[in-house]
Design a protein around this motif. Structure first.
Motif, short mmCIF file in Angstrom:
data_model
loop_
_atom_site.label_atom_id
_atom_site.label_comp_id
_atom_site.label_asym_id
_atom_site.label_seq_id
_atom_site.Cartn_x
_atom_site.Cartn_y
_atom_site.Cartn_z
N LEU A 275 39.38 18.75 36.24
CA LEU A 275 38.80 19.57 37.55
C LEU A 275 38.87 21.09 36.98
O LEU A 275 38.45 21.88 37.74
CB LEU A 275 39.75 19.33 38.64
CG LEU A 275 39.59 18.08 39.55
CD1 LEU A 275 40.51 17.82 40.75
CD2 LEU A 275 37.91 17.89 39.98
N GLY A 276 39.54 21.31 35.93
CA GLY A 276 39.76 22.76 35.54
C GLY A 276 40.98 23.46 36.08
O GLY A 276 41.05 24.69 35.80
N LEU A 277 41.83 22.69 36.80
CA LEU A 277 42.84 23.30 37.50
C LEU A 277 44.06 23.65 36.62
O LEU A 277 45.03 24.12 37.05
CB LEU A 277 43.34 22.52 38.43
CG LEU A 277 42.37 22.21 39.86
CD1 LEU A 277 42.87 21.14 40.83
CD2 LEU A 277 42.11 23.33 40.48
N LEU A 278 43.98 23.31 35.44
CA LEU A 278 44.97 23.57 34.64
C LEU A 278 44.62 24.77 33.47
O LEU A 278 45.30 24.89 32.53
CB LEU A 278 45.51 22.45 33.86
CG LEU A 278 46.03 21.24 34.33
CD1 LEU A 278 46.51 20.07 33.19
CD2 LEU A 278 47.11 21.89 35.40
N SER A 279 43.51 25.34 33.60
CA SER A 279 42.94 26.53 32.91
C SER A 279 43.81 27.67 33.25
O SER A 279 44.21 28.22 34.35
CB SER A 279 41.56 26.75 33.29
OG SER A 279 41.17 27.87 32.54
N GLU A 280 44.02 28.57 32.13
CA GLU A 280 44.85 29.71 32.10
C GLU A 280 43.74 30.98 32.25
O GLU A 280 44.20 31.87 32.48
CB GLU A 280 45.63 29.74 30.93
CG GLU A 280 45.11 30.41 29.71
CD GLU A 280 44.00 29.23 28.78
OE1 GLU A 280 43.62 29.61 27.85
OE2 GLU A 280 44.24 28.27 29.48
N LYS A 281 42.41 30.59 32.34
CA LYS A 281 41.42 31.36 32.41
C LYS A 281 41.02 31.94 34.08
O LYS A 281 40.92 30.98 34.87
CB LYS A 281 40.00 31.04 31.86
CG LYS A 281 40.23 30.54 30.16
CD LYS A 281 40.72 31.94 29.39
CE LYS A 281 40.87 31.23 27.92
NZ LYS A 281 41.51 32.48 27.30
N PRO A 282 41.08 33.07 34.33
CA PRO A 282 40.88 33.60 35.94
C PRO A 282 39.43 32.95 36.03
O PRO A 282 38.48 32.78 35.57
CB PRO A 282 40.74 34.99 35.88
CG PRO A 282 41.44 35.26 34.51
CD PRO A 282 41.27 34.25 33.39
N VAL A 283 39.29 32.66 37.49
CA VAL A 283 37.99 32.16 38.15
C VAL A 283 38.07 33.11 39.55
O VAL A 283 38.99 33.57 39.95
CB VAL A 283 38.01 30.82 38.51
CG1 VAL A 283 38.02 29.84 37.25
CG2 VAL A 283 39.00 30.55 39.49
N ARG A 284 36.75 33.11 40.14
CA ARG A 284 36.80 34.03 41.37
C ARG A 284 36.20 33.07 42.29
O ARG A 284 35.35 32.10 42.17
CB ARG A 284 35.33 34.99 41.09
CG ARG A 284 35.48 35.94 42.10
CD ARG A 284 34.39 37.20 42.07
NE ARG A 284 35.02 38.04 40.67
CZ ARG A 284 35.92 38.77 40.69
NH1 ARG A 284 36.38 39.15 42.03
NH2 ARG A 284 36.43 39.60 39.72
N THR A 285 37.13 33.10 43.46
CA THR A 285 36.65 32.38 44.74
C THR A 285 35.60 32.73 45.57
O THR A 285 34.76 33.82 45.08
CB THR A 285 37.79 32.33 45.42
OG1 THR A 285 38.16 33.73 46.26
CG2 THR A 285 39.18 31.91 44.81
N ALA A 286 35.05 31.97 46.50
CA ALA A 286 33.81 32.30 47.22
C ALA A 286 34.36 33.72 48.18
O ALA A 286 33.37 34.49 48.50
CB ALA A 286 33.52 31.20 48.15
N GLU A 287 35.62 34.11 48.16
CA GLU A 287 35.92 35.21 49.12
C GLU A 287 36.01 36.42 48.17
O GLU A 287 36.53 37.41 48.54
CB GLU A 287 37.02 34.96 49.86
CG GLU A 287 37.23 33.71 50.75
CD GLU A 287 37.12 32.61 50.18
OE1 GLU A 287 36.76 31.55 51.01
OE2 GLU A 287 37.44 32.09 48.94
N GLY A 288 35.83 36.21 46.84
CA GLY A 288 36.02 37.20 45.96
C GLY A 288 37.15 37.57 45.44
O GLY A 288 37.49 38.53 44.78
N LEU A 289 38.12 36.54 45.56
CA LEU A 289 39.47 36.75 45.05
C LEU A 289 39.48 36.04 43.47
O LEU A 289 39.04 35.02 43.41
CB LEU A 289 40.54 35.70 45.75
CG LEU A 289 40.71 36.11 47.25
CD1 LEU A 289 41.75 35.42 48.04
CD2 LEU A 289 41.32 37.78 47.23
N GLU A 290 40.16 36.69 42.74
CA GLU A 290 40.13 36.36 41.28
C GLU A 290 41.74 35.54 40.82
O GLU A 290 42.73 36.20 41.45
CB GLU A 290 40.22 37.41 40.22
CG GLU A 290 40.24 37.05 38.79
CD GLU A 290 39.95 38.19 37.61
OE1 GLU A 290 41.03 38.67 37.44
OE2 GLU A 290 38.88 38.29 37.36
N VAL A 291 41.72 34.42 40.78
CA VAL A 291 42.86 33.52 40.49
C VAL A 291 42.83 32.82 39.33
O VAL A 291 41.72 32.49 38.71
CB VAL A 291 42.97 32.51 41.77
CG1 VAL A 291 43.06 33.21 42.97
CG2 VAL A 291 41.76 31.30 41.84
#
Length: 412
Positions: A275-291
């Motif tokens: 699912l990509g949940l073990l990635s150390e690369k940041p992603v941006r949520t629909a709310e604009g948060l980078e996690v």
């Protein structure tokens, strides 16, 4: 003679280190523990006093420090007058803390290879990427730096040296097998920092075979091992720290690390990874948060230190060396069995933390009395194993040996 100890970190392993240092404070002197969150350090000290662990009345103080800030660590070392630093913080802080120890001229030890937060599974040998580049500076400064002196790496490396010195004329293979046959009762959890744990298993699996590095993927190679006490257990070829130093000392031997995993762990791990949940690369949520997905997973999983009260069962960790003795094929297994409930009763931690936390305190005692105060950077297999083995035997991690002569205690 070196005295006064600073513990860096405030997790489950640090708790064990704190209790064991307290039990030997007559020899180690003043004790200090530091992390970013001073409250965690204070809680560990409180647990030490609740257990009555201090052998003699003495100092045990908590401090706040950013271990990524070498200058701050140097200032703390000098202010406290410590001569030994036991680094059991995140492996991301190894190099800043080591740099501080070189600058301050004090002994350093850790329990794992340094990691760069932005990289996973760098080119082997991993020690060559950071630690070994500082060997000459340690020697020039007369600083003792003992790398990877937990259990694995650490005790298992020392067992390889025992096999070399005592049991085999030539070593042709070293297999390190780590089995946790215990149960924490949670749906899913990791025994160490989840971020470090998952990074270890998402990259390339490196082993040293046929005189070169071999690459595999996680869970690609598995086999069943028949281990003392815990019986038959499935373990998988895994990339791990000790392979990278042992392969340098025993280049003609195959060196492999095997870790036990249950089907449930593998299933959950596989889903998270796919699912990509073990990635150390940041992603941006629909709310604009980078996690960072890996950090989110870490945040929702149980704190490894919280697993201790309900943990049951045993661990079995072994170094199995094969080779030649007196012209004939020979094999020796050196191993330890630890009990989760017994570890909790003594120091308030589960068995995985216990096995990792006792060895660096044994090493600190050997540095304190001069036995291991070698004034340079070393991996554990470069040091005389006999005093280390004897200390572990009386500090809660008894060593055993199994070979053609039977199964018995290992002591010198």
């Amino acid at each position: 003679m070196k005295r006064n100890v600073l513990i860096i970190g405030a997790g489950g392993v640090a708790q064990v280190v704190a209790h064991k240092c307290a039990q030997a404070n007559d020899r180690l002197g003043d004790l200090h523990i530091a992390s970013r969150t001073v409250g965690k350090c204070e809680a560990i000290i409180a647990s030490v006093h609740e257990k009555g662990a201090m052998k003699v009345p003495g100092v045990f103080a908590a401090h706040a420090v950013d271990a990524m800030d070498s200058a701050a660590v140097v200032a703390l070392i000098r202010r406290l007058g410590v001569e030994i630093v036991i680094n059991v913080g995140s492996s991301f802080v190894n190099m800043p803390v080591l740099e501080a120890c070189i600058e301050a001229g004090v002994a350093y030890m850790d329990t794992a290879i340094h990691e760069d937060a932005g990289k996973i599974c760098e080119t082997p040998p991993w020690y060559g990427n950071y630690e070994w580049k500082r060997r000459d500076r340690c020697k020039a400064a007369g600083v003792t730096a003992i790398l990877g002196v937990g259990f694995d790496p650490g005790v298992v490396n020392s067992w390889a040296r025992v096999a070399e010195d005592e049991f085999l004329d030539e070593i042709t293979s070293i297999d390190i097998v780590d089995i946790n046959a215990g149960s924490h009762g949670k749906y899913f959890a990791t025994n160490f920092d989840p971020e470090i744990n998952f990074r270890e298993f998402t990259g390339t699996v490196y082993s040293w075979q046929g005189g070169k590095w071999q690459s595999n993927s996680m869970f690609e190679v598995g086999r069943v091992w028949d281990m003392p006490v815990v019986g038959e257990q499935k373990a998988y070829l895994t990339g791990h720290d000790e392979v990278h130093s042992l392969s340098a000392r025993y280049p003609g031997a195959d060196v492999r690390f095997w870790m036990g995993f249950g089907d449930h762990y593998i299933n959950v791990f596989t889903v998270l990874k796919n699912l990509g949940l073990l990635s150390e690369k940041p992603v941006r949520t629909a709310e604009g948060l980078e996690v960072v997905p890996l950090k989110v997973v870490k945040a929702v999983l149980p704190d490894p230190a919280s697993l201790a009260p309900g943990y049951s069962g045993k661990t079995c960790i072994a170094t199995i060396a094969r080779g030649v003795k007196d012209g004939k094929p020979a094999e020796v297994m050196l191993y330890n069995v630890a009990d989760h409930a017994e570890a909790f009763a003594e120091v308030g931690s589960q068995g995985i933390s216990y096995t990792a936390g006792v060895p660096p305190v044994a090493a600190a005692l050997l540095v304190a009395d001069g036995t291991w105060d070698v004034g340079t950077m070393v991996n554990v297999e470069e040091l005389n194993p006999k005093p280390f083995m004897n200390l572990l035997n009386v500090m809660g991690l008894p060593n055993r040996v199994k070979d053609a002569g039977g199964d018995r205690e290992l002591a010198f």
